[in-house]
Design a protein around this motif. Structure first.
Motif, PDB file in Angstrom:
ATOM      1  N   SER A  50      72.368  60.709  63.103  1.00  0.00           N
ATOM      2  CA  SER A  50      71.306  60.232  62.210  1.00  0.00           C
ATOM      3  C   SER A  50      71.313  58.714  62.059  1.00  0.00           C
ATOM      4  CB  SER A  50      71.454  60.894  60.836  1.00  0.00           C
ATOM      5  OG  SER A  50      71.244  62.276  60.929  1.00  0.00           O
ATOM      6  N   GLU A  58      63.428  61.085  51.795  1.00  0.00           N
ATOM      7  CA  GLU A  58      62.990  61.625  53.079  1.00  0.00           C
ATOM      8  C   GLU A  58      64.098  61.511  54.128  1.00  0.00           C
ATOM      9  OE1 GLU A  58      59.498  61.054  56.456  1.00  0.00           O
ATOM     10  OE2 GLU A  58      59.449  59.824  54.651  1.00  0.00           O
ATOM     11  N   ASP A  59      64.758  60.362  54.192  1.00  0.00           N
ATOM     12  CA  ASP A  59      65.835  60.181  55.166  1.00  0.00           C
ATOM     13  C   ASP A  59      67.039  61.070  54.850  1.00  0.00           C
ATOM     14  OD1 ASP A  59      64.311  58.380  56.578  1.00  0.00           O
ATOM     15  OD2 ASP A  59      65.505  56.618  56.058  1.00  0.00           O
ATOM     16  N   THR A  62      66.114  64.549  55.964  1.00  0.00           N
ATOM     17  CA  THR A  62      66.172  64.634  57.422  1.00  0.00           C
ATOM     18  C   THR A  62      67.617  64.785  57.883  1.00  0.00           C
ATOM     19  OG1 THR A  62      64.136  63.359  57.703  1.00  0.00           O
ATOM     20  CG2 THR A  62      65.669  63.390  59.578  1.00  0.00           C
ATOM     21  N   ARG A  66      69.175  68.056  59.783  1.00  0.00           N
ATOM     22  CA  ARG A  66      69.808  67.920  61.100  1.00  0.00           C
ATOM     23  C   ARG A  66      71.189  68.582  61.089  1.00  0.00           C
ATOM     24  NH1 ARG A  66      68.290  61.659  62.814  1.00  0.00           N
ATOM     25  NH2 ARG A  66      66.074  62.086  63.154  1.00  0.00           N
ATOM     26  N   THR A  92      66.502  70.937  49.486  1.00  0.00           N
ATOM     27  CA  THR A  92      66.915  70.715  50.869  1.00  0.00           C
ATOM     28  C   THR A  92      68.088  71.617  51.234  1.00  0.00           C
ATOM     29  OG1 THR A  92      66.231  68.426  50.559  1.00  0.00           O
ATOM     30  CG2 THR A  92      67.426  68.927  52.576  1.00  0.00           C
TER      31      THR A  92
END
Length: 188
Positions: A50, A58-59, A62, A66, A92
């Motif tokens: 990453s 958002e990051d 993500t 992942r 999440t």
């Protein structure tokens, strides 16, 4: 009888709660039982998988998704996967759970529930001090939220429990779920 499919142990908690330390202790113990084991540490994943992601919501999402995707691939190929990432947002983590359970795999959320004070007290890198001084904006637990799990498979107060006591509780959970042999004798 134990289930020989892979599984995912998802450690979540504040920075300094003991996720990496507990992962490092458990991985060799699980290997001694004959399991293939991989640890997906949040810091290492950020460096290798990453890179370039920041710390916006958002990051962060993500990055966690992942980790979940890689964990799913490993677990469906028989690997016991231990993740050690703050994973601050409940939604999440639930998306990670759904992704892994959709493959028919076990997802065991373990909340390392050390208090903010305990985590700050053991912060050898000085990250909390930097965050409180405004030099590390968006730091989880200081000026960005950590949403604790509502019903994890296991909650450990790692501010009060030793790493050995925590490891014993995790092994007990794995035994109860049939993922490792009951009363497994493991060299400590």
């Amino acid at each position: 009888m134990t289930d020989r499919r892979g599984f995912v142990l998802w450690f979540t908690g504040l920075s300094g709660a003991g996720k990496s330390t507990l992962s490092e202790l458990l991985a060799p113990r699980l290997r001694q039982l004959g399991l293939a084991v991989e640890v997906l540490d949040g810091d290492e994943v950020r460096t290798h998988l990453s890179k370039g992601l920041g710390f916006s919501r958002e990051d962060r999402d993500t990055n966690i998704l992942r980790i979940a995707y890689v964990a799913k691939l490993l677990a469906r190929n028989g690997v016991a996967v231990v993740t050690a990432a703050i994973s601050p947002y409940r939604a999440t983590r639930e998306a990670a759970r759904a992704m892994i359970e959709a493959e028919g795999l076990h997802f065991l959320e373990v909340h390392l529930a050390a208090s903010l004070e305990a985590c700050e007290a053991r912060d050898v890198k000085g990250l909390y001090a930097e965050a409180r001084a405004g030099r590390r904006p968006g730091f989880t637990g200081i000026d960005d939220p950590y949403e604790p799990p509502l019903s994890p498979e296991l909650r450990l107060d790692t501010g009060a429990l030793s790493v050995e006591e925590s490891a014993t509780e995790v092994m007990r959970l794995l035994e109860l779920r049939g993922l490792v042999p009951g009363n497994a004798e493991v060299v400590r």
